[in-house]
Design a protein around this motif. Structure first.
Motif, short mmCIF file in Angstrom:
data_model
loop_
_atom_site.label_atom_id
_atom_site.label_comp_id
_atom_site.label_asym_id
_atom_site.label_seq_id
_atom_site.Cartn_x
_atom_site.Cartn_y
_atom_site.Cartn_z
N GLY A 1 -3.47 5.32 -1.47
CA GLY A 1 -3.69 4.27 -0.52
C GLY A 1 -4.40 4.37 0.65
O GLY A 1 -4.92 3.33 1.03
N HIS B 1 1.00 -1.21 0.15
CA HIS B 1 -0.10 -0.05 0.12
C HIS B 1 0.91 1.06 -0.11
O HIS B 1 1.96 1.48 1.01
N GLU B 2 0.61 2.11 -0.74
CA GLU B 2 1.41 3.24 -1.07
C GLU B 2 0.46 4.58 -0.35
O GLU B 2 -0.64 4.86 -1.04
N VAL B 3 0.94 5.31 0.73
CA VAL B 3 0.01 6.33 1.44
C VAL B 3 0.72 7.77 1.52
O VAL B 3 1.71 7.67 1.44
#
Length: 277
Positions: free
Chosen positions: A253, A183-185
């Motif tokens: 994300g 996940h990219e936040v």
């Protein structure tokens, strides 16, 4: 994927539990009814990244672990440490590892892959620069004094709120569905460090001026504050590498995991600095 009450994962080791993300994750897990082991160098659950002898006792019997590596997953030696931690976690009965990783860091991905060799569920959360670095981290003293010095130039960064990040981490720790994930936040918009300083100043009513410096000059400042010269050089070079523009775009994300938008930097600034004299 919202944080789940304690119906699956029962016992969670939180490494670096006194840090910016660690204490937030631990507090949220406790509120949800999970048994939380707060791992730290001086805490009741000893866990020290510099002492592998502390790792297995902290992991033993845990269902999951939040892995927050110091100083950074891109640091020399991180892949070897991740490989060793993964082996110990598998032997200790852990079934899921949630790893805080850096966004746009190729060397961090190498460390992620080393951890995945253990064969357990590994869920990596790759985060942008924390908004709370301005209020709780190494930049806080400078911001309080009215000058923000950093090797970022005019590069924009989508600062992520540490509370949003903690919510994401808890959600992926407690989600009952099996499997590994990435996940990219980030925050919802990108700002330069000068713009971030202006937004903080608009809340405090006092001057906060951004001063851009070279990586070499910043390393010198870190050394003056007591950081060993090799670590200071490496850290300053990492900041310069990450803030070259390749991370300026936002990612989805937070919405993908939590079903809501991430908090804006302006809201962070109001909360963090609005009550200060």
């Amino acid at each position: 994927m919202m944080p789940q009450e304690n119906t699956g994962v029962a016992t969670v080791l939180v490494t670096a539990a006194t840090g910016k993300t660690g204490h937030r994750v631990a507090d949220r897990l406790t509120a949800l009814g999970h048994e939380v082991r707060r791992g730290s160098r001086g805490g009741t659950v000893p866990f020290d990244w510099a002492d592998r002898a502390t790792w297995e006792p902290a992991l033993r019997g845990a269902d999951a672990a939040y892995v927050n590596y110091y100083p950074d997953l891109a640091a020399p030696g991180a892949p070897e440490d991740m490989r060793a931690l993964g082996r110990l976690a598998a032997g200790a009965g852990v079934r899921r590892l949630v790893l805080l990783s850096g966004r746009g860091e190729p060397q961090a991905v190498v460390a992620e892959d080393a951890l995945r060799e253990c064969g357990l569920e590994v869920r990596a959360v790759r985060a942008s620069f924390f908004a709370q670095n301005f209020s709780e981290g190494a930049l806080a003293d400078g911001v309080a004094a009215g000058e923000l010095v950093f090797p970022a130039g005019a590069t924009a960064e989508p600062f992520v709120d540490a509370d949003d990040l903690a919510d994401v981490l808890v959600a992926v720790l407690t989600d009952e569905r099996p499997g590994s994930s990435v996940h990219e936040v980030t925050g919802p918009r990108s700002l330069t460090f000068a713009q971030a300083a202006e937004e903080i100043a608009a809340v405090t009513g006092g001057p906060v001026v951004y001063t851009g410096v070279t990586a070499g000059a910043y390393a010198g400042l870190l050394t003056d504050f007591g950081l060993p010269a090799p670590e200071a050089r490496w850290l300053a070079e990492l900041f310069a590498e990450l803030l070259d523009g390749h991370n300026s775009a936002t990612a989805d994300g937070v919405r993908e995991v939590l079903g809501r938008d991430p908090r804006d930097f302006a809201d962070f600034a109001k909360e963090a600095f609005g009550t200060r004299p």
